[in-house]
Design an enzyme around this catalytic site. Sequence first.
Site, PDB file in Angstrom:
ATOM      1  N   LYS A   1     -20.261   3.069   7.311  1.00  0.00           N
ATOM      2  CA  LYS A   1     -19.348   3.595   8.334  1.00  0.00           C
ATOM      3  C   LYS A   1     -19.315   2.681   9.557  1.00  0.00           C
ATOM      4  O   LYS A   1     -18.255   2.401  10.110  1.00  0.00           O
ATOM      5  CB  LYS A   1     -19.786   5.003   8.749  1.00  0.00           C
ATOM      6  CG  LYS A   1     -19.478   6.070   7.741  1.00  0.00           C
ATOM      7  CD  LYS A   1     -17.970   6.288   7.620  1.00  0.00           C
ATOM      8  CE  LYS A   1     -17.629   6.949   6.294  1.00  0.00           C
ATOM      9  NZ  LYS A   1     -17.652   6.052   5.149  1.00  0.00           N
TER      10      LYS A   1
ATOM     11  N   CYS B   1       0.785  -1.192   0.000  1.00  0.00           N
ATOM     12  CA  CYS B   1       0.000   0.000   0.000  1.00  0.00           C
ATOM     13  C   CYS B   1       0.839   1.273   0.000  1.00  0.00           C
ATOM     14  O   CYS B   1       0.452   2.230  -0.651  1.00  0.00           O
ATOM     15  CB  CYS B   1      -0.930  -0.037   1.197  1.00  0.00           C
ATOM     16  SG  CYS B   1      -2.282   1.075   1.116  1.00  0.00           S
TER      17      CYS B   1
ATOM     18  N   GLU C   1     -24.742   4.868   3.591  1.00  0.00           N
ATOM     19  CA  GLU C   1     -23.470   5.403   4.067  1.00  0.00           C
ATOM     20  C   GLU C   1     -23.326   5.209   5.578  1.00  0.00           C
ATOM     21  O   GLU C   1     -22.232   4.865   6.070  1.00  0.00           O
ATOM     22  CB  GLU C   1     -23.360   6.882   3.698  1.00  0.00           C
ATOM     23  CG  GLU C   1     -22.117   7.581   4.213  1.00  0.00           C
ATOM     24  CD  GLU C   1     -20.823   7.037   3.648  1.00  0.00           C
ATOM     25  OE1 GLU C   1     -19.760   7.403   4.184  1.00  0.00           O
ATOM     26  OE2 GLU C   1     -20.854   6.243   2.681  1.00  0.00           O
TER      27      GLU C   1
ATOM     28  N   TRP D   1      -0.265  -4.158   2.208  1.00  0.00           N
ATOM     29  CA  TRP D   1      -1.630  -4.653   2.401  1.00  0.00           C
ATOM     30  C   TRP D   1      -1.751  -5.895   1.539  1.00  0.00           C
ATOM     31  O   TRP D   1      -1.629  -5.842   0.318  1.00  0.00           O
ATOM     32  CB  TRP D   1      -2.636  -3.590   1.979  1.00  0.00           C
ATOM     33  CG  TRP D   1      -4.062  -3.887   2.314  1.00  0.00           C
ATOM     34  CD1 TRP D   1      -4.650  -3.819   3.527  1.00  0.00           C
ATOM     35  CD2 TRP D   1      -5.089  -4.262   1.395  1.00  0.00           C
ATOM     36  NE1 TRP D   1      -5.994  -4.138   3.428  1.00  0.00           N
ATOM     37  CE2 TRP D   1      -6.289  -4.414   2.128  1.00  0.00           C
ATOM     38  CE3 TRP D   1      -5.124  -4.493   0.016  1.00  0.00           C
ATOM     39  CZ2 TRP D   1      -7.491  -4.782   1.537  1.00  0.00           C
ATOM     40  CZ3 TRP D   1      -6.318  -4.859  -0.580  1.00  0.00           C
ATOM     41  CH2 TRP D   1      -7.485  -5.004   0.191  1.00  0.00           C
TER      42      TRP D   1
ATOM     43  N   ASN E   1       3.720  -1.518  -5.233  1.00  0.00           N
ATOM     44  CA  ASN E   1       2.271  -1.379  -5.134  1.00  0.00           C
ATOM     45  C   ASN E   1       1.662  -1.891  -6.421  1.00  0.00           C
ATOM     46  O   ASN E   1       2.195  -1.643  -7.502  1.00  0.00           O
ATOM     47  CB  ASN E   1       1.855   0.077  -4.933  1.00  0.00           C
ATOM     48  CG  ASN E   1       2.076   0.557  -3.518  1.00  0.00           C
ATOM     49  OD1 ASN E   1       2.391  -0.227  -2.625  1.00  0.00           O
ATOM     50  ND2 ASN E   1       1.919   1.843  -3.303  1.00  0.00           N
ATOM     51  N   GLY E   2       0.511  -2.554  -6.336  1.00  0.00           N
ATOM     52  CA  GLY E   2      -0.156  -3.045  -7.524  1.00  0.00           C
ATOM     53  C   GLY E   2      -0.217  -4.560  -7.568  1.00  0.00           C
ATOM     54  O   GLY E   2       0.049  -5.244  -6.576  1.00  0.00           O
TER      55      GLY E   2
ATOM     56  N   GLU F   1     -17.433  -0.565   8.733  1.00  0.00           N
ATOM     57  CA  GLU F   1     -16.013  -0.341   8.449  1.00  0.00           C
ATOM     58  C   GLU F   1     -15.168  -0.272   9.705  1.00  0.00           C
ATOM     59  O   GLU F   1     -14.082  -0.872   9.764  1.00  0.00           O
ATOM     60  CB  GLU F   1     -15.830   0.980   7.685  1.00  0.00           C
ATOM     61  CG  GLU F   1     -16.042   0.930   6.200  1.00  0.00           C
ATOM     62  CD  GLU F   1     -15.750   2.272   5.562  1.00  0.00           C
ATOM     63  OE1 GLU F   1     -14.950   2.309   4.620  1.00  0.00           O
ATOM     64  OE2 GLU F   1     -16.324   3.287   6.004  1.00  0.00           O
TER      65      GLU F   1
END
Length: 609
Positions: A486, A2, A482, A75, A100-101, A489
């Site tokens: 939240k 990440c 939303e 990550w 990254n990727g 999460e």
Amino acid sequence: MCGIVGACAQRDVAPVLVEGLRRLEYRGYDSAGLAVTGGEGGLFCRRVTGRVDDLAAALGETLPAGGTGVAHTRWATHGRPSDANAHPQIAGDELALVHNGIIENHAQLREQLEARGYAFQSETDTEVAASLIHERHARGAGLLEAVRGGLEALEGAYAFAVVSRREPERLIACRRGSPLVIGVGIGEHFVASDVAALLPVTRQFIFLEDGDIADVRRDRVTIYDLHGRVVERPVQVSELSPEAVERGGYRHFMLKEIHEQPAAVAETLEGRHTDAGVLDAALGPGAAGLLDAAQRLQIVACGTSYHAGLIARYWAEEYAGLPCEVEVASEFRYRSHAVAPGTLLLVISQSGETADVLAALREARRLGYAGVLAICNVPESSLVREADLTLLTRAGPEIGVASTKAFTTQLTALLLIVAAFARRRGRPQGEAELVRSAVALPGAIERVLDLEEPVARIAEQFVDRAHALFLGRGSHFPVALEGALKLKEISYIHAEGYPAGELKHGPLALVDSTMPVVAVAPHGALLEKLQSNLQEVRARGGQLFVFADDAAALRSADGFQVVPVPAAPAPISPIVHTLPLQLLAYHVAVLRGTDVDKPRNLAKSVTVE
């Protein structure tokens, strides 16, 4: 993915690398590591599973010497979180690479390299890339040539930073699909996936473009484009300060960012409207022509930004009479399309590097959309560079993984865009109402933040619950989505958002005395319908928590707790009602003891599929 940090300097770079990693912790990660060349040990590497603090503890008080190095917070994508799978990945005991990727053809390349004698220590696609580059380096190719040769075999998206003990004063950086910046210093240069990592050492940055390879030395940087030609990329001065990415007096970045929303929204509005309406120039040169030609709107986004798009659809069709569709970017890019003439694509991303959104933009080019308008928070991002028009949210750095001020500033930007369309479609009264509402928004948000104490008390009743249901109707249904996002999460409570009218079509089966049900209940045409839905919940023993404005005239009763929300003009009511749901999720997470700013398994900027 990440977070990448690298340095080539006349001083020992390990402290810079560790501090850079700390400033990238907001992106989400599960392991960390660094590699340094130029010291007496040739190539020093240390990797740990866990946090940057764990890496610092493993390094001890005496950091490794060396003027060139790379570091990474990972990550997990290929391979579970472990010391062996952490970055940097080492090849041949002499080359270190951070990445990254995703390398899509890593399995085939691994087989080929194993057949040629390479033994792998990790499960990662990153070690495959490192080994592929090392193979050429070991045969005598310089580091730059070895990286170039290795890239030819790779398929996928990546940002690399590579160092070698053979060339201890050189760092090679390259990007294809994942962001990477060069930090410009005096007698030293740096690389990172985010400018925030380098703010303590420089404010000057070069933003690499897709396909670029940078040969980074202490005293110079040479950049080659996709075709191998030397190119000049402009040096830009960042307006961010190191203090902008610090918590200040707040316990968490998320709480700080919730309280920054009045100022952030005011900044989004600044200079973009008059009392008469929206200024087209805010969208850049050529905006008037592109908006004039648009007959339909297609919004594409992910996660929280997708919810912002859903709210904007209600605005677009009610106030501007503009047909509007909204779709998740990861689905948009993989289905067949029938594009109506005059359709404008509107893409939304906080970072401007969201992989699926960028892919959707590029697919839209092929499909013949009338143009691309982007809403973004990062002026140097890929999304901004590739869109025809951009409206920057100016929200400032958002460090908490769970978006708060990004969401409200995106909605503010969308409000301005819809107002501009309202004027074009012969609805000046719609433009006027939207602009008046937007002007009132910072003050309305400020008043809602006064609800923090009562919301924190309600949060105590969610701590030991496993599930929650969020309900809304009309433009407040996406607010329910939303709010549920939240809560799940950051508190890890399973939560779902539903249109209240859908209760009898399935979700009502879940309702009992252990299921908290959160409802968004502003005064309006749908309030009576919503009240009927809430009675269905009460009749089944559900515990209701209702966020209702004063005009709704709802009162608390047994099993029915009402949190009064200050009244606001109808267009901005969805934004205003979002704030208490952000506070609810935050305080539930704090009480449950979760890592609020860095929730498990999540990353801030999703730069891979």
